[in-house]
Design an enzyme around this catalytic site. Structure first.
Site, PDB file in Angstrom:
ATOM      1  N   TYR A 142      41.967  46.177  34.460  1.00 12.51           N
ATOM      2  CA  TYR A 142      42.360  47.092  33.394  1.00 12.51           C
ATOM      3  C   TYR A 142      41.243  46.500  32.368  1.00 12.51           C
ATOM      4  CZ  TYR A 142      46.477  49.426  34.440  1.00 12.51           C
ATOM      5  OH  TYR A 142      47.306  50.239  35.044  1.00 12.51           O
ATOM      6  N   LYS A 193      46.173  40.359  46.930  1.00 14.96           N
ATOM      7  CA  LYS A 193      45.846  40.768  48.193  1.00 14.96           C
ATOM      8  C   LYS A 193      44.645  39.751  48.473  1.00 14.96           C
ATOM      9  CE  LYS A 193      44.872  44.701  50.166  1.00 14.96           C
ATOM     10  NZ  LYS A 193      45.532  44.636  51.591  1.00 14.96           N
ATOM     11  N   ASP A 226      50.426  45.167  49.423  1.00 13.63           N
ATOM     12  CA  ASP A 226      50.516  46.232  50.215  1.00 13.63           C
ATOM     13  C   ASP A 226      51.738  46.293  50.892  1.00 13.63           C
ATOM     14  OD1 ASP A 226      49.372  44.536  51.930  1.00 13.63           O
ATOM     15  OD2 ASP A 226      48.180  45.943  53.061  1.00 13.63           O
ATOM     16  N   ASP A 250      51.517  47.893  38.054  1.00 11.94           N
ATOM     17  CA  ASP A 250      51.516  49.165  37.367  1.00 11.94           C
ATOM     18  C   ASP A 250      52.291  50.161  38.610  1.00 11.94           C
ATOM     19  OD1 ASP A 250      51.169  51.434  35.634  1.00 11.94           O
ATOM     20  OD2 ASP A 250      49.102  51.914  36.770  1.00 11.94           O
ATOM     21  N   ASP A 254      56.326  51.610  39.201  1.00 14.01           N
ATOM     22  CA  ASP A 254      56.848  52.997  39.124  1.00 14.01           C
ATOM     23  C   ASP A 254      57.450  53.254  40.591  1.00 14.01           C
ATOM     24  OD1 ASP A 254      55.316  53.698  36.874  1.00 14.01           O
ATOM     25  OD2 ASP A 254      54.433  55.634  37.994  1.00 14.01           O
TER      26      ASP A 254
HETATM   27  C1  IPM Z   1      52.044  52.264  32.137  1.00 13.16           C
HETATM   28  C2  IPM Z   1      51.014  53.211  32.145  1.00 13.16           C
HETATM   29  C3  IPM Z   1      49.706  52.697  31.454  1.00 13.16           C
HETATM   30  C4  IPM Z   1      49.171  51.615  32.462  1.00 13.16           C
HETATM   31  C5  IPM Z   1      48.744  53.651  31.103  1.00 13.16           C
HETATM   32  C6  IPM Z   1      49.368  54.699  30.249  1.00 13.16           C
HETATM   33  C7  IPM Z   1      47.513  52.933  30.203  1.00 13.16           C
HETATM   34  O1  IPM Z   1      50.692  53.785  33.346  1.00 13.16           O
HETATM   35  O2  IPM Z   1      52.281  51.404  31.196  1.00 13.16           O
HETATM   36  O3  IPM Z   1      52.677  51.874  33.251  1.00 13.16           O
HETATM   37  O4  IPM Z   1      48.332  51.731  33.356  1.00 13.16           O
HETATM   38  O5  IPM Z   1      49.554  50.588  32.254  1.00 13.16           O
HETATM   39 MN    MN Z   2      52.296  52.932  34.613  1.00 16.26          MN
END
Ligand code: IPM
Ligand code: MN
Ligand code: NAD
Length: 369
Positions: A142, A193, A226, A250, A254
């Site tokens: 990042y 990884k 992975d 990240d 999700d």
């Molecule tokens: C998160 C989001 C952010 C990230 C974006 C919006 C910069 O996806 O907080 O998970 O990638 O960290």
């Molecule tokens: Mn995210």
């Protein structure tokens, strides 16, 4: 009484809709529980870009640095798809994380009993799920340099992002994961990884050394990221704390969110290092984004935002009973069959954002009485 200074940054899309429900809880806590919160508001993301031409203004950055805690909604949306990369809405969030040095992002994925059916996995795989993803938040790909697109002059361009981790960055995030594991089921799974990435080799080494030096009472396991993703959907309950880098964290968070039923359920805390007085900078935000597809319709699930505020009560203000009650209020409302559209199930009552917020506040009031 200690002042408790909050900066509210609702942001874009469903961010302001979800934040409105937290504002009601803060107002109640001030009026009836003597919580003593002072709140200030600022702009972030597309709304800040529209007002100032930047994803966050310098004065709002100063407010964020001065606040005891920042509550953040969400940023982004199609309206700002074409703004320059440096000032895109997401840049405001990244700047907050970097300038406040919020290196530790805690993303709990808890499957509320009433929602086991809302998960994309079989209920028996997620019932009772309680895992914590500890994502490194101020390093890795990042922020690594160089980060650019260069023109190769032959009709080709090259996009470059750089994954970089130094020992101290891995040590401190591993420390956070081990400390938290001690308060839970005492197990950490580190994901990288190392089979293809040098930063993964170092990550693995430093986590192993940190464990050996200071946390050998905690059970440590390593997994390739992975395979970790695969295990998260195969048998998620095998995990307690997962520690991983910025990008893997990240994506994996999700994935973990969907195990709990919806992205609209997952809160997060982003914490800095404690200062000499034990205070740490902190920002609390839902894991979800601005959800442009449902923004403005009054149907967003405010639970991730409200649960983020519960984390704020716990981690920034040590208001443990209040945090417990707020989380219990969420569970009770879900048990009673009240649902926003994203977690709707047969036999339940579908409500909008405001009604869900009201129901949680009512349950919280009862528990606080
Ligand atoms: C998160 C989001 C952010 C990230 C974006 C919006 C910069 O996806 O907080 O998970 O990638 O960290
Ligand atoms: Mn995210
Ligand atoms: P998203 O999280 O905004 O939405 C993904 C899906 O989940 C959508 O279908 C959305 O309707 C649903 N969803 C998300 N939150 C919900 C909620 N509270 N209630 C009900 N449904 C919900 O992710 P995206 O669509 O990939 O990204 C949209 C924008 O948000 C992009 O600009 C992205 O960069 C940004 N984003 C911001 C953050 C943040 O501010 N922290 C996080 C992720 C994405």
């Amino acid at each position: 009484m200690t002042a408790r200074n909050l900066l509210l940054l609702p942001g874009d899309g469903i961010g302001p809709e979800a934040m409105a429900e937290v504002r009601k809880i803060i107002a109640y806590m001030n009026a009836e529980l003597g919580a003593g919160f002072t709140t200030d508001e600022g702009l972030v993301g597309g709304s800040a870009y529209d007002a100032h031409g930047a994803a966050i203004s310098e004065s709002d950055m100063e407010k964020a640095l001065a606040a005891d805690a920042v509550l953040f909604g969400a940023v982004g949306g199609p309206k700002w798809d074409d703004v320059p990369y440096e000032v895109r809405p997401e840049a405001g969030l990244l700047r907050l994380r970097k300038d406040l040095q919020l290196f530790a992002n805690l993303r709990p994925a808890i499957c509320y009993p009433a929602l086991a059916n809302a998960s994309s996995l079989k209920p028996e795989l997620v019932e009772g799920l309680d895992i914590l993803i500890v994502r490194e938040l101020t390093g890795g790909v990042y922020f690594g340099e160089p980060k650019e697109i260069i023109d190769l002059g032959n009709g080709q361009k090259r996009g470059i992002d750089t994954q970089v981790y130094d020992t101290y960055e891995i040590e401190r995030i591993a420390g956070v994961a081990f400390e938290l594991a001690r308060t839970r089921n005492n197990r950490v799974c580190s994901m990288e990884k190392r089979n293809v990435m040098k930063s993964g080799v170092l990550w693995n080494q430093v986590v192993t050394e940190t464990h050996k030096r200071s946390y050998s009472d905690v059970k440590l396991e390593h997994m390739l990221a992975d395979a970790g993703g695969m295990q998260l959907v195969r048998a998620p309950k095998q995990f307690d704390v997962i520690v991983t880098d910025n990008l893997f964290g990240d994506m994996l968070s999700d994935v973990a969110a969907m195990l709990t039923g919806s992205l609209g359920m997952l809160p997060s805390a982003s914490l800095g290092a404690p200062d000499v007085k034990g205070r740490r900078k902190a920002l609390y935000e839902p894991v979800h984004g601005s959800a442009p597809d449902i923004a403005g319709k009054g149907i967003a699930n405010p639970i991730a935002m409200i649960a983020s505020f519960a984390m704020c009560l716990r981690y920034s203000f040590n208001m443990i009973a209040e945090a417990d009650n707020l989380e219990k209020a969420i569970a009770e409302v879900l048990d009673s069959g009240v649902r926003t559209g994203d977690i709707m199930a047969e036999g339940c009552r579908q409500v909008g954002t405001v009604e869900m917020g009201d129901a949680i506040l009512a349950a919280f009031k009862k528990l606080s009485a």
